[in-house]
Design an enzyme around this catalytic site. Structure first.
Site, PDB file in Angstrom:
ATOM      1  N   LYS A  57      -0.364  -4.068  -3.807  1.00  0.00           N
ATOM      2  CA  LYS A  57      -1.699  -3.364  -3.427  1.00  0.00           C
ATOM      3  C   LYS A  57      -1.895  -2.079  -4.025  1.00  0.00           C
ATOM      4  O   LYS A  57      -1.136  -1.305  -3.657  1.00  0.00           O
ATOM      5  CB  LYS A  57      -1.742  -3.484  -1.882  1.00  0.00           C
ATOM      6  N   ASP A  70      10.446   5.190  -9.650  1.00  0.00           N
ATOM      7  CA  ASP A  70       9.870   5.745 -11.129  1.00  0.00           C
ATOM      8  C   ASP A  70      10.676   7.318 -11.203  1.00  0.00           C
ATOM      9  O   ASP A  70      10.764   7.570 -12.466  1.00  0.00           O
ATOM     10  CB  ASP A  70       8.520   6.119 -10.969  1.00  0.00           C
ATOM     11  N   SER A 112       0.689  -1.325   0.044  1.00  0.00           N
ATOM     12  CA  SER A 112      -0.021  -0.015   0.169  1.00  0.00           C
ATOM     13  C   SER A 112       0.801   1.249   0.120  1.00  0.00           C
ATOM     14  O   SER A 112       1.482   1.475  -0.996  1.00  0.00           O
ATOM     15  CB  SER A 112      -0.992   0.253   1.156  1.00  0.00           C
TER      16      SER A 112
END
Length: 577
Positions: free
Chosen positions: A327, A313, A302
């Protein structure tokens, strides 16, 4: 009979769910308000008929809760009904605060008697200050015996408004005056999400983050500022292993400690455009340049995955460890009548590259009824790109840049934990040697301590998971049934059985490293709380060693993140350097 009632309740709810679909075929509108109203009316009428005419009395609350849970179980595991009695605990996870004594509890059965034990006071909590210790068995609260109580019942009595008084009586093992009574006030307990930070491996500033609550970002920020003041610190490690997540805003703010203000971290997308939301960092960072590694494992989920995935990223951190949980769903809470709550999945989240890291597709099922998984195979998964052009893949959680082979818990280690041999030994050892035990950075489970633990285990009481013996017995029966059993085969079976016979002393020595880790964690917790556990555990940590190796190898950090001199110069120019 109770089971019958449970299935009746489920059947009612299934009918309530199924009816709109049938009506949708007729009305050509699955979400038609009139169809929903008719379905709810059917369910309401059906339950009234059951309650009036069923042969036995129906427990209304239990039956309806069973029906609710049956309905929600068909959606996803994160959409759940929270009854009024559980809302306080849920809010504690979100805010990191509650009124009580500040301790973990553990329910266990010893010599056939169930009891609730103190399994770890928080450092600085009322429980710790008054003298309650790990291993204490709670026998009375405010004069009421706790015999037969569950841990939930004990917890309910220990919690309450701050500044209210209570008395707790415990039995302390390995103490001459074993029955002790403590009288003190409850307080507002604040759960510290950063139990430890410090310098390790000569030049690494380590920050351990255990959860994402309202205090997480501030605690990480303060730790990072303090570590940067130390001239030894050349690199930072943010440890998110075992961090199951928490509030989304906490993740955004933690990322904001390391990237420029205004950086997009997350996009949420729900059923319609109105539910879409973009999250950007809103505060000035502490440091956007210092080399950063983030440690993850299967327990990182999460908000942890938002943090790790965004930093990956954005090419701001090297991710080290094993693949994360996967998740990619966001929940929100809705208030219900009578102080209940609904935690409902409202959106999927997408990290800066545009990828969704959700592992399981709850909207589709396999033929056997199990949910389908999104692919984790890079040859089949959809490709996305980081800021510096590195390939990353959708689905299946966050794949680390530096992979660590996951370690499987050995059966003997599991058995030691399951039956609390490590817990009870640590309680005894600290009671007898507390003044001799060094601080976490210096403590080591020596030969003497390990041999003392081996002597502590009673071989007659130690229970193995006898998988080999059970499978061998099954194979014997099968061989006999199929006509293969003869004197020669029986002799071979006897020989194999002798080879597979457990030798406790040998098994303990074979798995000394893992067992020593357990013992060290338990002993440190009793003297130095969670802070001591973390500080001690990172001394011998393969994942942290890999991060250190990466930091120290010239050019490796830049190579992994695809940082070229040209990109670095461009980045510095943007910052006005």
């Amino acid at each position: 009979m109770k089971k019958t009632l449970k299935y009746l309740a489920w059947a009612c709810m299934v009918l309530a769910l199924a009816t709109p679909v049938a009506l949708a075929d007729e009305d050509k509108a699955v979400n038609d308000d009139a169809a929903v109203a008719r379905s709810l009316d059917i369910f309401n009428s059906l339950y009234k008929e059951l309650n009036t005419f069923y042969v036995d009395t129906i427990d209304a609350q239990k039956t309806i809760e069973n029906a609710i849970n049956a309905m929600l179980s068909d959606i996803d595991p994160y959409t759940e009904y929270i009854p009024a009695k559980e809302t306080d605990e849920f809010m504690t996870l979100s805010t990191g605060e509650y009124g009580g004594i500040g301790s973990y509890l553990m329910e266990r059965t010893v010599d056939g008697k169930k009891g609730v034990y103190i399994s770890g006071p928080y450092e600085g909590s009322p429980a710790a200050r008054v003298g309650l210790k790990t291993g204490d068995r709670i026998i009375m609260i405010d004069g009421d015996s706790t015999a037969g109580w569950s841990s939930d019942q004990v917890s309910k009595h220990l919690r309450g408004q701050a500044n209210t008084h209570l008395t707790v009586t415990v039995v302390r093992p390995y103490d001459e005056d074993s029955v002790k009574t403590f009288s003190f006030n409850r307080e507002t307990i604040s759960v510290n999400p950063v139990p430890y930070y410090g310098v390790t491996r000569d030049n690494i500033g380590y920050i351990g983050l255990t959860s994402f609550n309202e205090k997480s970002a501030q605690q990480v920020r303060e730790a990072l500022i303090e570590l940067k003041k130390d001239p030894r610190v050349k690199n930072i490690v943010l440890d998110l292993r075992g961090n199951g997540g928490g509030i989304v805003e906490g993740a955004i703010q933690v990322v904001g400690c390391f990237v420029p203000k205004g950086t997009q971290v997350l996009q949420m997308r729900g059923r319609d455009k109105s539910s879409e939301r973009t999250y950007k960092t809103t505060v000035d960072p502490v440091d956007t340049d210092i080399p950063l590694a983030v440690l993850i494992d299967l327990g990182s989920a999460s908000a942890s995955e938002i943090t790790a995935g965004a930093l990956q990223d954005l090419d701001r951190a090297v991710i080290v460890g094993t693949r994360s949980f996967g998740k990619g769903l966001v929940q929100s809470t809705r208030n219900l009548p009578y102080d209940g709550m609904l935690k409902v999945t409202i959106a999927k989240y997408y990290i800066p590259s545009g990828r969704l890291i959700q592992e399981v597709d709850y909207s589709n099922r396999n033929a056997d009824g199990s949910y389908k998984k999104t692919t984790t195979d890079s040859t089949a998964a959809k490709v996305f790109y980081t800021t510096h052009g590195r390939k990353v893949y959708e689905g299946g959680g966050i794949a680390p840049d530096i992979k660590i082979d996951p370690t499987e818990m050995k059966r003997i280690v599991y058995n030691i934990m399951r039956d609390h041999w490590d817990f009870d030994f640590a309680t005894k050892y600290v009671a007898e040697h507390g003044n001799e035990i060094p601080n976490p950075s210096e403590f080591k489970v020596t030969d003497e301590i390990f041999n003392e633990f081996k002597a502590f285990i009673d071989p007659k009481k130690f229970e193995y998971d006898k998988v080999c013996e059970q499978q061998l017995a099954t194979l014997r029966k099968t061989a006999t049934f199929e006509g293969y059993m003869n004197d020669s085969t029986a002799a071979q079976f006897d020989r194999l059985e002798a080879l597979l016979k457990h030798d406790l002393d040998h098994d303990l020595d074979m798995h000394r490293r893992d067992i020593s880790y357990l013992l060290g964690q338990e002993i440190m917790e009793r003297l130095y709380y969670n802070r001591g556990q973390v500080e001690h555990s990172i001394k011998d940590d393969d994942t942290l060693d890999k991060a250190k190796e990466m930091f120290d190898k010239p050019g490796e950090y830049a190579r992994i993140l695809n940082i070229t001199p040209k990109k670095a110069k461009k980045t510095n120019k943007k910052k006005g350097k």
